[in-house]
Design a protein around this motif. Sequence first.
Motif, PDB file in Angstrom:
ATOM      1  N   LEU A   5       0.825  -1.207   0.000  1.00  0.00           N
ATOM      2  CA  LEU A   5       0.000   0.000   0.000  1.00  0.00           C
ATOM      3  C   LEU A   5       0.860   1.258   0.000  1.00  0.00           C
ATOM      4  N   ALA A   6       1.957   1.211   0.763  1.00  0.00           N
ATOM      5  CA  ALA A   6       2.846   2.376   0.819  1.00  0.00           C
ATOM      6  C   ALA A   6       3.469   2.646  -0.544  1.00  0.00           C
ATOM      7  N   GLU A   7       3.837   1.568  -1.249  1.00  0.00           N
ATOM      8  CA  GLU A   7       4.418   1.756  -2.567  1.00  0.00           C
ATOM      9  C   GLU A   7       3.409   2.329  -3.558  1.00  0.00           C
ATOM     10  N   ASP A   8       2.109   2.018  -3.335  1.00  0.00           N
ATOM     11  CA  ASP A   8       1.057   2.483  -4.243  1.00  0.00           C
ATOM     12  C   ASP A   8       0.294   3.661  -3.643  1.00  0.00           C
ATOM     13  N   SER A   9       0.855   4.302  -2.618  1.00  0.00           N
ATOM     14  CA  SER A   9       0.134   5.366  -1.916  1.00  0.00           C
ATOM     15  C   SER A   9      -0.162   6.555  -2.814  1.00  0.00           C
ATOM     16  N   ASP A  10       0.767   6.904  -3.704  1.00  0.00           N
ATOM     17  CA  ASP A  10       0.531   8.049  -4.587  1.00  0.00           C
ATOM     18  C   ASP A  10      -0.693   7.818  -5.463  1.00  0.00           C
ATOM     19  N   SER A  11      -0.816   6.601  -5.986  1.00  0.00           N
ATOM     20  CA  SER A  11      -1.977   6.284  -6.824  1.00  0.00           C
ATOM     21  C   SER A  11      -3.265   6.290  -6.005  1.00  0.00           C
ATOM     22  N   LEU A  12      -3.188   5.774  -4.757  1.00  0.00           N
ATOM     23  CA  LEU A  12      -4.377   5.754  -3.905  1.00  0.00           C
ATOM     24  C   LEU A  12      -4.825   7.160  -3.544  1.00  0.00           C
ATOM     25  N   PHE A  13      -3.864   8.026  -3.210  1.00  0.00           N
ATOM     26  CA  PHE A  13      -4.219   9.409  -2.875  1.00  0.00           C
ATOM     27  C   PHE A  13      -4.769  10.138  -4.088  1.00  0.00           C
ATOM     28  N   ALA A  14      -4.252   9.826  -5.273  1.00  0.00           N
ATOM     29  CA  ALA A  14      -4.775  10.441  -6.492  1.00  0.00           C
ATOM     30  C   ALA A  14      -6.220  10.009  -6.735  1.00  0.00           C
ATOM     31  N   ASP A  15      -6.493   8.713  -6.516  1.00  0.00           N
ATOM     32  CA  ASP A  15      -7.866   8.218  -6.670  1.00  0.00           C
ATOM     33  C   ASP A  15      -8.784   8.859  -5.644  1.00  0.00           C
ATOM     34  N   LEU A  16      -8.294   9.012  -4.414  1.00  0.00           N
ATOM     35  CA  LEU A  16      -9.095   9.631  -3.366  1.00  0.00           C
ATOM     36  C   LEU A  16      -9.405  11.086  -3.703  1.00  0.00           C
ATOM     37  N   GLU A  17      -8.418  11.795  -4.221  1.00  0.00           N
ATOM     38  CA  GLU A  17      -8.635  13.196  -4.594  1.00  0.00           C
ATOM     39  C   GLU A  17      -9.647  13.307  -5.734  1.00  0.00           C
ATOM     40  N   GLU A  18      -9.563  12.380  -6.683  1.00  0.00           N
ATOM     41  CA  GLU A  18     -10.514  12.393  -7.803  1.00  0.00           C
ATOM     42  C   GLU A  18     -11.921  12.077  -7.312  1.00  0.00           C
ATOM     43  N   PHE A  19     -12.042  11.110  -6.408  1.00  0.00           N
ATOM     44  CA  PHE A  19     -13.358  10.770  -5.867  1.00  0.00           C
ATOM     45  C   PHE A  19     -13.925  11.917  -5.040  1.00  0.00           C
ATOM     46  N   ASN A  20     -13.055  12.655  -4.340  1.00  0.00           N
ATOM     47  CA  ASN A  20     -13.509  13.775  -3.529  1.00  0.00           C
ATOM     48  C   ASN A  20     -14.083  14.895  -4.389  1.00  0.00           C
ATOM     49  N   LYS A  21     -13.659  14.961  -5.656  1.00  0.00           N
ATOM     50  CA  LYS A  21     -14.244  15.937  -6.574  1.00  0.00           C
ATOM     51  C   LYS A  21     -15.639  15.500  -7.015  1.00  0.00           C
ATOM     52  N   ILE A  22     -15.841  14.194  -7.099  1.00  0.00           N
ATOM     53  CA  ILE A  22     -17.143  13.674  -7.512  1.00  0.00           C
ATOM     54  C   ILE A  22     -18.143  13.762  -6.362  1.00  0.00           C
ATOM     55  N   VAL A  23     -17.722  13.315  -5.175  1.00  0.00           N
ATOM     56  CA  VAL A  23     -18.559  13.382  -3.972  1.00  0.00           C
ATOM     57  C   VAL A  23     -17.700  13.961  -2.851  1.00  0.00           C
ATOM     58  N   PRO A  24     -17.734  15.272  -2.655  1.00  0.00           N
ATOM     59  CA  PRO A  24     -16.869  15.897  -1.644  1.00  0.00           C
ATOM     60  C   PRO A  24     -17.387  15.663  -0.230  1.00  0.00           C
ATOM     61  N   SER A  25     -16.542  15.991   0.740  1.00  0.00           N
ATOM     62  CA  SER A  25     -16.919  15.856   2.143  1.00  0.00           C
ATOM     63  C   SER A  25     -17.666  17.074   2.660  1.00  0.00           C
TER      64      SER A  25
END
Length: 232
Positions: free
Chosen positions: A61-81
């Motif tokens: 997960l740590a090695e793929d953290s950049d991709s996960l954070f990018a996906d999270l940021e993209e999802f936050n644009k679709i459904v923000p907090s």
Amino acid sequence: MTMTRLWNVVAVVAVLLILLLGYVVGVSPALTAASDSDNELLTVEATNQVKMAELDALKALAEDSDSLFADLEEFNKIVPSGHNSSVFASQLESLAAAAGVQIESIAYVTAVEALAPTEAVDTSTEAADDESETDDADTEVAEPVAPVTPTTSSVAGLVALDVSIQVTGSFEDVNKFLQSVQNNQRAFSVSSVQVDADSDDGVADMVLLGSVYVLSSNVGAVSASVSGEVVN
């Protein structure tokens, strides 16, 4: 039996008793402790294997953290907090300018718990297997079937924020704006569309009702934050 032989027997019995007592007092607990130690060692090794597997997963997960954070940021644009009403209004302004329509107002109506989509209920009946069953069915009076009401459930942590958008423009431009809103970066579900077209000047007035979504478990807070908010 002579006295000497009797004492020899007594001595042998005494030695056996001493050996048995020594086994009970010293050897048996030592063997039990050794067995317990072996069991504890096996347990520790099994626990270590589980922890190593968890550590490997965390490393992946740590090695793929950049991709996960990018996906999270993209999802936050679709459904923000947060409701992010100003950001959504800016997006609508850009879409309206691209479609060639004028936004008259953007009003936030209410906030409710988002409902999960319902599945369609198949109420069709199977055909008769043979001709005789069909003939028999024709002679019988069909009993009324009660309508099936699909059940809906709310989605925990997701709030639907109802929005009313009014725009004016040509019919083609209004339709273009409607399509662009549905394909916008932020998720928007349309609940109703009302279009009044003036055939004389070709200007259409559209009132679009729908919902945007917010990641929040507090419906009241979201509702209070946008209560009565209108953007003209």
